[in-house]
Write a protein that holds these residues in place. Structure first.
Motif, mmCIF file in Angstrom:
data_model
loop_
_atom_site.group_PDB
_atom_site.id
_atom_site.type_symbol
_atom_site.label_atom_id
_atom_site.label_comp_id
_atom_site.label_asym_id
_atom_site.label_seq_id
_atom_site.Cartn_x
_atom_site.Cartn_y
_atom_site.Cartn_z
ATOM 1 N N TYR A 66 -1.741 3.214 91.622
ATOM 2 C CA TYR A 66 -2.564 3.064 90.425
ATOM 3 C C TYR A 66 -4.050 3.155 90.760
ATOM 4 N N ARG A 67 -4.790 3.717 89.822
ATOM 5 C CA ARG A 67 -6.244 3.714 89.822
ATOM 6 C C ARG A 67 -6.705 3.372 88.410
ATOM 7 N N TRP A 68 -7.963 2.963 88.269
ATOM 8 C CA TRP A 68 -8.513 2.656 86.951
ATOM 9 C C TRP A 68 -9.851 3.364 86.768
ATOM 10 N N LYS A 69 -10.107 3.752 85.517
ATOM 11 C CA LYS A 69 -11.381 4.344 85.151
ATOM 12 C C LYS A 69 -12.058 3.479 84.093
ATOM 13 N N MET A 70 -13.399 3.388 84.192
ATOM 14 C CA MET A 70 -14.191 2.722 83.162
ATOM 15 C C MET A 70 -15.196 3.732 82.629
ATOM 16 N N ASN A 71 -15.132 3.964 81.321
ATOM 17 C CA ASN A 71 -16.008 4.960 80.673
ATOM 18 C C ASN A 71 -15.930 6.302 81.387
ATOM 19 N N GLY A 72 -14.707 6.678 81.875
ATOM 20 C CA GLY A 72 -14.474 7.970 82.506
ATOM 21 C C GLY A 72 -14.769 8.018 83.987
ATOM 22 N N THR A 73 -15.334 6.944 84.571
ATOM 23 C CA THR A 73 -15.671 6.919 85.998
ATOM 24 C C THR A 73 -14.709 6.006 86.735
ATOM 25 N N GLU A 74 -14.196 6.495 87.885
ATOM 26 C CA GLU A 74 -13.214 5.708 88.635
ATOM 27 C C GLU A 74 -13.855 4.461 89.215
ATOM 28 N N LEU A 75 -13.177 3.321 89.092
ATOM 29 C CA LEU A 75 -13.655 2.048 89.613
ATOM 30 C C LEU A 75 -13.346 1.947 91.107
ATOM 31 N N LYS A 76 -14.297 1.447 91.852
ATOM 32 C CA LYS A 76 -14.108 1.265 93.289
ATOM 33 C C LYS A 76 -13.625 -0.155 93.544
ATOM 34 N N MET A 77 -12.526 -0.251 94.254
ATOM 35 C CA MET A 77 -11.950 -1.553 94.597
ATOM 36 C C MET A 77 -12.299 -1.879 96.049
ATOM 37 N N GLY A 78 -12.918 -3.009 96.265
ATOM 38 C CA GLY A 78 -13.264 -3.411 97.620
ATOM 39 C C GLY A 78 -13.118 -4.897 97.790
ATOM 40 N N PRO A 79 -13.232 -5.366 99.032
ATOM 41 C CA PRO A 79 -13.072 -6.813 99.289
ATOM 42 C C PRO A 79 -14.062 -7.659 98.507
ATOM 43 N N ASP A 80 -15.281 -7.122 98.291
ATOM 44 C CA ASP A 80 -16.308 -7.903 97.613
ATOM 45 C C ASP A 80 -16.433 -7.531 96.139
ATOM 46 N N SER A 81 -15.560 -6.669 95.662
ATOM 47 C CA SER A 81 -15.658 -6.217 94.276
ATOM 48 C C SER A 81 -15.087 -7.260 93.315
ATOM 49 N N ARG A 82 -15.640 -7.279 92.124
ATOM 50 C CA ARG A 82 -15.074 -8.154 91.091
ATOM 51 C C ARG A 82 -13.806 -7.562 90.487
ATOM 52 N N TYR A 83 -13.497 -6.311 90.876
ATOM 53 C CA TYR A 83 -12.295 -5.648 90.374
ATOM 54 C C TYR A 83 -11.230 -5.654 91.459
ATOM 55 N N ARG A 84 -9.989 -5.995 91.092
ATOM 56 C CA ARG A 84 -8.882 -5.903 92.043
ATOM 57 C C ARG A 84 -7.602 -5.538 91.308
ATOM 58 N N LEU A 85 -6.676 -4.913 92.059
ATOM 59 C CA LEU A 85 -5.387 -4.488 91.519
ATOM 60 C C LEU A 85 -4.329 -5.518 91.857
ATOM 61 N N VAL A 86 -3.550 -5.911 90.857
ATOM 62 C CA VAL A 86 -2.366 -6.749 91.058
ATOM 63 C C VAL A 86 -1.201 -5.948 90.496
ATOM 64 N N ALA A 87 -0.377 -5.356 91.413
ATOM 65 C CA ALA A 87 0.593 -4.327 91.015
ATOM 66 C C ALA A 87 -0.212 -3.207 90.342
ATOM 67 N N GLY A 88 0.031 -2.958 89.069
ATOM 68 C CA GLY A 88 -0.781 -1.954 88.387
ATOM 69 C C GLY A 88 -1.880 -2.538 87.537
ATOM 70 N N ASP A 89 -1.924 -3.872 87.385
ATOM 71 C CA ASP A 89 -2.890 -4.514 86.499
ATOM 72 C C ASP A 89 -4.283 -4.519 87.123
ATOM 73 N N LEU A 90 -5.286 -4.414 86.235
ATOM 74 C CA LEU A 90 -6.672 -4.546 86.654
ATOM 75 C C LEU A 90 -7.147 -5.952 86.297
ATOM 76 N N VAL A 91 -7.622 -6.687 87.304
ATOM 77 C CA VAL A 91 -8.129 -8.039 87.094
ATOM 78 C C VAL A 91 -9.638 -8.015 87.339
ATOM 79 N N ILE A 92 -10.410 -8.446 86.308
ATOM 80 C CA ILE A 92 -11.867 -8.489 86.397
ATOM 81 C C ILE A 92 -12.280 -9.955 86.481
#
Length: 965
Positions: A66-92
């Motif tokens: 899974y990947r996620w886009k916000m306003n058409g731009t792909e979100l970057k997931m990193g250790p320090d990011s407020r965005y993370r993947l849980v299975a396919g879910d996006l947690v902000i």
């Protein structure tokens, strides 16, 4: 070479190897298919929640990433990011409006392809405080209306509003005199009173999930000047928009409130339609639940008091989110073949359709043509495999449809469809031998008999799809036949043995016959056949198979011998007429012979009985001929019934004997001023047929009696009673005149019923009125020319028929008894309804699915001079001899259950409404005419077996019983 050619995995394509290996292992891979997609989310500002979750789940093999886009731009997931993947879910985590508000989309990928989810917005709900500025005081003359402006603070989403008077929680109720708009928050008081003095504050509340927040404005003081007791007409102050847009399925609320003295009453109406059960009206508000396109139109609010009225009009315009009517499905296609996909969506405004391949926009290129909702491939290649999506979008929403395209490259393989090992065929007949190996691309096919290569000739045909056809077969054609199939992936073959058998022949064919209803008959059918094979017989009537087990005992086999297929017909009915076909068949061939059976019977019911030229003792009847049922109609007879008796009685006619070719006759010797219904019966040498449906009810004209009573006598009775008898007379009733011997004054009495042949006079005060007389006349006519209807007993209502549609009438009622008629009531006005639409339903189509036939037609729209359409009536007959069934429909479609042996039916469809029933359209539904048939121009014609009862010429008169004077 025999069996299936081996599969060699070379440099053709890695994809081919993957497909083959999966096929060998028994597993099947497939692209991602969404099971859960993100939804629009509202997050309250200042919430104690520290995160928000957007859901995404896809079923896939191998599992999807899974990947996620916000306003058409792909979100970057990193250790320090407020965005993370849980299975396919996006947690902000710690969502912030400035950074996180926007549109999100989930992207799911595996080795088979990529799909994108629908877009979901993340928005932040908030409600700021009211302005701290003081509000101006309001001064108004007592008795006049006043409005307080709310001016709510910035907020999202919408608010609910209430108003405080002086202090919390003293909320102002909505009581008809006061109204709080839930659109603007403003407070309206239609007519101020002394109790309204005080300080007012707007109280606004926001509801976000389980969080509720309320704020209130500064107070504004209301003071009242000296009372102005004058009354004045309404003036509408709170009004709904000129154009209100709504989506199908929503609830629409319209607001309307007026100032006035006295406080105005609010009424609602739809100017281009009628009120429906979905309306919920509560004075200033009109709620319409679950709106649909039929609710679109112009609505009027009317405010009225004793001083006048004010009106306001606005439109409701219905739109709809996109919804799929036809979508793509997973498809396996051969390499090198062509493919067409189509997506069709409904919606208003009309949705635009675009295409995606593996999550990326797809445009026309080389072998691919994109045109709106259509996607065409020419000469598919392996690289065309992948996940495809069609996307329908309008300003109200977006819908996605996904499908996987698998382009196959396979060597020929006969394991699923080998050539039949033993192929029996009839001498002098024809045999068809398919060759259907699984192959991609399509294999080239050759046929051999033994070692001989077969080619097309006068007796041998090899079709484009590889099927071998042999004609005029003889014993020399026996042998081994082999199909060879080859493509660039490999080769394969399959063999079958042809065995020639004796042909089946009918040796005794059925003969045509004429019989009468109720008689028995045997249709003969004998056959010879190859003794090594089983012989069976089947029968059909007019090309529809006969099921002996479902024939209600009318059909049975007449012999148990294998070579005899005689059909016995028991107690034949009219429906058994037709062309009978006997088919003798074995597994290799069949042969048929036919004969015609004519079943004669009494005539069917005449149709379209019409009454005209109505006199006092005569009327003219006309009708249309019914079915003669194969025996000429000899004569007609006419029956009638009246209010005096519910039994049908044969009537005298002119001519006395009505010949079978006649379609009109005069009915004579009728009673004046009497209600009649008529029906017509046809007869032939086989008996009297079923009667027609009754005519519409008519009333003969009034006339004076022609015959005086005779046998006048009397006497006897109880004390203070006089019994008067007579033996005959003519008319509706009698007027008796009598006086006491030795006196000068005559007494009179009325006997209202013609069957009464005696009267009892009692020396007592006149009793109360009993029957009533209704007088009615058109607006503009003189009352002296009024028509009359009399009731027969102690009733307070009556039906008056024969009125003109859309016409104003004056009506008055008076009571009468044996002492005479009483004074008339004050006249009242009644306007009959408009006539029903003159156009019958058109474009009638049907679809037969299992045991249900679905019938559709174009809606009929009433013109300005026609009454509204509230529904449709459908008269359904299984055949011309069965009794019709009436079905009612509120919309322009209906599902009708049909029996398993359904072959055809006759259907009449007409509109119905306040003005009665409209003109019918008639169609004939045939089972074997295909899954659907369209009737472009429904022809209006006289319809047998149908009676139209209209209400545009019917008025209900309520009678007010007069007390005895």
């Amino acid at each position: 070479m025999g069996g299936t050619a081996g599969f060699i995995c070379t440099s053709l394509a890695v994809v081919i190897c993957v497909v083959w290996c999966q096929a060998q292992s028994g597993t099947r891979s497939y692209g991602p298919v969404f099971e859960e997609q993100p939804t629009h989310t509202l997050f309250p500002e200042g919430s104690a929640e520290e995160k928000v979750t957007l859901t995404c789940r896809a079923r896939a093999n191998p599992p999807a990433t899974y990947r996620w886009k916000m306003n058409g731009t792909e979100l970057k997931m990193g250790p320090d990011s407020r965005y993370r993947l849980v299975a396919g879910d996006l947690v902000i985590s710690n969502p912030v409006k400035a950074k996180d508000a926007g549109s999100y989309q989930c992207v799911a990928t595996n080795a088979r392809g990529t799909v994108v989810s629908r877009e979901a917005s993340l928005r932040f709900g908030f409600l700021q405080e009211f302005s701290a500025e003081e509000r101006d005081p309001v001064k108004i003359t007592e008795g006049w209306g006043v409005m307080f402006t709310c001016s709510p603070p910035p907020h999202y989403p919408g608010l609910s509003y209430r108003w405080l008077l002086n202090e919390f929680p003293n909320f102002i109720p909505a009581d008809g005199r006061r109204f709080v708009s839930q659109t603007t928050g403003n407070l309206y008081i239609a007519k101020t009173e002394a109790s309204d003095l005080g300080n007012y504050s707007c109280f606004a509340t926001s509801h976000i999930d389980f969080i509720t927040k309320s704020v209130f404005s500064k107070f504004s003081q209301l003071s009242l000047a000296a009372e102005d007791a004058r009354q004045y007409a309404p003036s509408i102050k709170a009004r709904f928009p000129a154009d209100t847009y709504a989506l199908t399925g929503q609830m629409v609320t319209l607001e309307c409130f007026a100032f006035g003295n006295p406080v105005p009453q609010i009424k609602w109406r739809k100017l281009d339609g009628s009120q429906t059960s979905k309306w919920i009206s509560s004075e200033p508000l009109l709620h319409i639940q679950n709106v649909d396109f039929e609710d679109e139109g112009t609505y009027e609010c009317e405010a009225e008091n004793i001083k006048g009225r004010d009106t306001y009009q606005g439109r409701i315009i219905i739109h709809a989110q996109p919804d799929w009517l036809d979508v793509i499905t997973d498809t396996e296609a051969d390499i090198g073949s062509d493919l067409r996909w189509s997506c069709v969506a409904s919606g208003k405004p009309r949705p635009a359709v675009r295409w995606l391949r593996d999550g990326q926009p797809l445009a026309s290129q080389n072998r691919i043509e994109v045109s709106g909702g259509e996607l065409r491939f020419s000469k598919l290649v392996l690289e065309d495999s992948g996940m495809y999506q069609c996307v329908a979008e309008n300003k109200h929403g977006t819908v996605y449809a996904s499908a996987e395209l698998t382009v196959q490259a396979l060597a020929p393989d006969f394991r699923l469809n080998p050539v039949k090992r033993l192929i029996p065929a009839a001498r002098s007949g024809k045999v068809i031998i398919p060759c259907q190996p699984r192959a991609a691309p399509k294999a080239t096919v050759l046929w051999t008999k033994g070692t001989e290569l077969l080619t097309n000739s006068s007796r041998v045909t090899i079709t484009a799809d590889g099927t071998l056809i042999l004609q005029n077969i003889s014993k020399s054609d026996e042998g081994k036949y082999t199909c060879f199939a080859e493509n660039f992936m490999g080769k394969a073959n399959s063999t079958g043995i042809l065995s020639v058998r004796d042909a089946t022949k009918i040796t005794l064919a059925p003969s045509s016959a004429d019989i009468n209803v109720g008689e028995n008959l045997t249709l003969q059918c004998h056959a010879s056949h190859d003794p090594t094979m089983d012989l069976t017989f089947t029968w059909s009537l007019d090309d529809f198979p006969i099921d002996l087990d479902k024939s209600e005992g009318h059909y049975r086999r007449a012999s148990v011998k294998e070579a005899v297929g005689d059909l016995a017909i028991v107690n034949a009915q009219l429906k058994h007429s037709g062309r009978y076909t006997c088919t003798a068949q074995t597994v290799v061939d069949s042969t048929s012979e036919s004969a015609t059976l004519t079943v004669r019977g009494p005539p069917g019911p005449p149709g379209g009985v019409v009454v005209r030229d109505i006199g006092d003792t005569t009327v003219q009847l006309s009708w249309s001929r019914g079915f003669d049922n194969h025996s000429p109609i000899a004569r007609y007879s006419i029956e009638a019934r009246t209010l005096l008796s519910n039994k049908w009685k044969q009537m005298r006619t002119n001519p006395v004997n009505i010949e079978g070719n006649a379609e009109t006759a005069q009915v004579v010797n009728l009673i004046p001023w009497m209600d009649y219904e008529f029906r017509v019966l046809a007869s032939n040498i086989l008996g009297v047929g079923e009667p027609s449906l009754p005519s519409s009810k008519i009333r003969t004209k009034e006339a004076a009696p022609m015959v005086a009573p005779s046998g006048l006598g009397g006497g006897g009775g109880a004390p203070n009673e006089l019994i008067i008898n007579w033996t005959n007379g003519d008319g509706f009733g009698y007027i008796l005149s009598f006086r006491k011997k030795g006196t000068q004054g005559w007494l009179t009495a009325r006997v209202p019923h013609a069957e009464s042949l005696h009267y009892v006079y009692r020396n007592e005060s006149i009793g109360p009125y009993t029957p009533f007389e209704i007088r009615y006349w058109k607006d503009g006519d003189k009352e002296e020319a009024a028509d009359r209807v009399r009731t027969a007993g102690l009733v307070t209502s009556a039906h008056v028929t024969g009125l003109n549609p859309n016409t104003k009438y004056h009506v008055s009622v008076r009571a009468y008894n044996r002492a005479g008629a009483g004074p008339p009531s004050p006249s009242t006005n009644i306007t009959t309804t408009k006539p029903p639409p003159r156009r019958p339903p058109g474009n009638i189509s049907w679809t037969l699915t299992g045991s249900t036939v679905t019938i559709k037609w174009d809606p009929v729209v009433a013109q300005a001079d026609e009454s509204a359409v509230t529904g449709y009536k459908m008269l359904y007959r299984q055949d011309s001899h069965s009794a019709p069934t009436l079905y009612l429909a509120s919309k322009s479609r209906i599902d009708i259950p049909v029996p398993e042996d359904f072959t055809h039916a006759f259907v009449q469809i007409r509109v119905t409404g306040p003005g009665g029933d409209g003109i019918p359209a008639e169609v004939h539904i045939l089972r074997n005419s295909g899954t659907s048939m369209m009737v472009e121009d429904s022809v209006t014609r006289p319809v047998p077996h149908a009676a139209i009862i209209t209400t545009n010429s019917l008025a209900m008169v309520a009678l007010i019983r007069y007390l005895e004077l």
